[in-house]
Design an enzyme around this catalytic site. Structure first.
Site, PDB file in Angstrom:
ATOM      1  CE  LYS A 236      -4.042  -2.077   0.430  1.00 52.18           C
ATOM      2  NZ  LYS A 236      -5.088  -1.969  -0.606  1.00 52.18           N
TER       3      LYS A 236
ATOM      4  CE  LYS B 114     -10.108  -5.621  -4.084  1.00 56.54           C
ATOM      5  NZ  LYS B 114     -10.056  -4.472  -3.167  1.00 56.54           N
TER       6      LYS B 114
HETATM    7  O1  OSB Z   1      -7.658  -2.270  -2.336  1.00 50.93           O
HETATM    8  O2  OSB Z   1      -7.135  -4.283  -2.608  1.00 50.93           O
HETATM    9  C1  OSB Z   1      -7.582  -3.395  -1.883  1.00 50.93           C
HETATM   10  C2  OSB Z   1      -8.277  -4.812   1.604  1.00 50.93           C
HETATM   11  C3  OSB Z   1      -9.462  -4.170   1.905  1.00 50.93           C
HETATM   12  C4  OSB Z   1      -9.985  -3.273   0.996  1.00 50.93           C
HETATM   13  C5  OSB Z   1      -9.342  -3.007  -0.199  1.00 50.93           C
HETATM   14  C6  OSB Z   1      -8.164  -3.667  -0.516  1.00 50.93           C
HETATM   15  C7  OSB Z   1      -7.607  -4.560   0.409  1.00 50.93           C
HETATM   16  C8  OSB Z   1      -6.322  -5.259   0.218  1.00 50.93           C
HETATM   17  C9  OSB Z   1      -6.114  -6.576   0.907  1.00 50.93           C
HETATM   18  O3  OSB Z   1      -5.415  -4.792  -0.410  1.00 50.93           O
HETATM   19  C10 OSB Z   1      -6.644  -7.711   0.135  1.00 50.93           C
HETATM   20  C11 OSB Z   1      -6.681  -9.011   0.889  1.00 50.93           C
HETATM   21  O4  OSB Z   1      -5.610  -9.556   1.189  1.00 50.93           O
HETATM   22  O5  OSB Z   1      -7.788  -9.510   1.162  1.00 50.93           O
HETATM   23 MG    MG Z   2      -6.930  -2.257  -4.362  1.00 42.93          MG
END
Ligand code: OSB
Ligand code: MG
Length: 401
Positions: free
Chosen positions: A200, A308
């Site tokens: 991140k 997703k």
């Molecule tokens: O932006 O991919 C994202 C987690 C929560 C909300 C958004 C994101 C994420 C992650 C983690 O990056 C993803 C995971 O390991 O489940």
């Molecule tokens: Mg993302």
């Protein structure tokens, strides 16, 4: 295309038996993370996971129960959905599926509701509800789990999934210091041997962090996720994003606004690093429009889509998007929402589709949660084995655990 032609084209197998909905029940569980997770929008250490359960009855009286998962965050950080909006939207979906008044839904079904005969007519019953994709996705998951059980197959067989293992990456949250950040990377590489690392970033915690990782790990597959933290009309922000070109990154995920496609394509056309859209792709239409826009700007080879299932309203839409991307030479991978073992497992079934050609966010630097609702899919050296049991193929599933 009519619905059976579309399913044939997608390689998805339809339910052939009329299914009567007997009852819908919503389970809710507060789940504590093993360690806090920080993105550009928030730091959180627990999540409420919502599990729709649908009990179906066949014409011959057989009872089959399917379970899905809704995986929102706890506040509208990532998009407008959160666990409260999911609960609200589920009321409308249950109303649509059971015929009981939205103010008096009890999960039971009103007299005279016709049976469900296939996935598309099932989804059509609540398609009129605008948005609320995470709520819809959990309901659809319960349908697939039940239909797979009815046919005595793992869900991936219905979805035309071919892979038996899928590559797994990890998503590393922001940390207060570079040292703490590197410790997480050490775990991901040294202990878990993940197939790629995503980190991140946000303004102020970007280039220095990436530089430190690259110094220690020059070769690993590395990508960044900004969760909408950069202003694509601000030249200073665009200059930082351009600097990422020096670090051999697989992609920059959603640098700009959660609801933007246009500026992502136009303002970043000079970058060498591919741009991956997450938040701003909510359906197949957005995917088609992004592909068209990137093509117009001659950058379609630098477009990547993070699919997703919760964000796009479910699994059939995910398969449509994957197929469309594949036909246009656009790479796709499956992101995560910190799902429980159930949601992660359903993502893994989706990843068994061959169009999903990049490693997804499927594992964490420690178990995601202190206690989970089932065993997590089997992980070894960067690969997850796609479960081959009936339905989701979960082991030790228990919502009370
Ligand atoms: O932006 O991919 C994202 C987690 C929560 C909300 C958004 C994101 C994420 C992650 C983690 O990056 C993803 C995971 O390991 O489940
Ligand atoms: Mg993302």
């Amino acid at each position: 295309m009519n619905s059976s032609d579309e399913l044939l084209y997608l390689g998805v197998f339809e339910n052939k038996t009329p299914l009567h909905i007997e009852r819908i029940k919503i389970h809710k569980k507060l789940m504590n993370l093993s360690f806090p997770f920080e993105t550009s929008f928030a730091r959180f250490d627990s999540l409420i996971r919502i599990f729709p359960e649908i009990v179906f009855r066949t014409e011959s009286g057989e009872i089959i129960t399917g379970m899905g998962e809704c995986s929102p965050l706890s506040a509208p950080w990532y998009d407008y959905e959160c666990h409260r909006t999911v609960e609200l939207a589920l009321n409308y979906i249950i109303f649509a599926l059971t015929g009981k008044s939205v103010d008096n839904i009890d999960g039971n079904v009103a007299e005279g509701m016709p049976p469900v005969t296939d996935i598309i007519s099932f989804l059509d019953r609540f398609k009129w509800i605008v948005g609320h994709n995470m709520a819809k996705s959990g309901i659809e998951g319960a349908y697939w789990d039940a239909v797979a059980q009815l046919n005595n197959v793992p869900v991936l067989k219905l979805w035309g999934g071919k892979r038996t293992t899928v590559p797994a990456g990890t998503s590393v949250g922001l940390e207060p210091t570079i040292d703490a950040f590197i410790k997480k990377i050490d775990i991901a590489i040294g202990e878990l041997s993940v197939s790629r690392v995503k980190v991140k970033v946000k303004p102020g915690k970007d280039i220095k962090y990436i530089e430190a990782i690259r110094k220690k790990y020059p070769e690993i597959k590395l990508q960044v996720d900004a969760n909408a933290a950069y202003d694509l009309l601000n030249p200073e922000h665009v200059a930082i994003l351009k600097e990422f070109d020096n670090y051999n990154l697989l992609m920059i995920e959603q640098p700009g606004r959660n609801d933007d496609i246009f500026d992502h394509s136009r303002q970043l056309a000079d970058l060498k690093t591919p741009i991956c859209l997450d938040e701003s792709i909510l359906n197949e239409m957005h995917t088609r429009q992004a592909i068209e826009l990137w093509r117009q700007n001659s950058v379609v080879s630098k477009l990547i889509i993070n699919i997703k299932p919760p964000r796009v309203g479910g699994f059939l839409e995910s398969i449509r998007i994957a197929k469309m991307c594949h036909e246009n030479g656009v790479s796709v991978w499956c992101g995560g929402m910190y799902e429980s073992a159930l949601g992660k497992t359903s993502n893994i079934h989706f990843c068994s589709r061959e169009e999903v050609n990049l490693p997804g966010d499927h594992i964490s630097q420690a178990p995601y949660f202190k206690e989970n609702v089932a065993d997590s899919p089997i992980y070894n050296a960067g690969e997850i084995t796609v479960p081959d049991g009936v339905g989701w193929g979960l082991k030790n599933f228990d919502l009370k655990a």
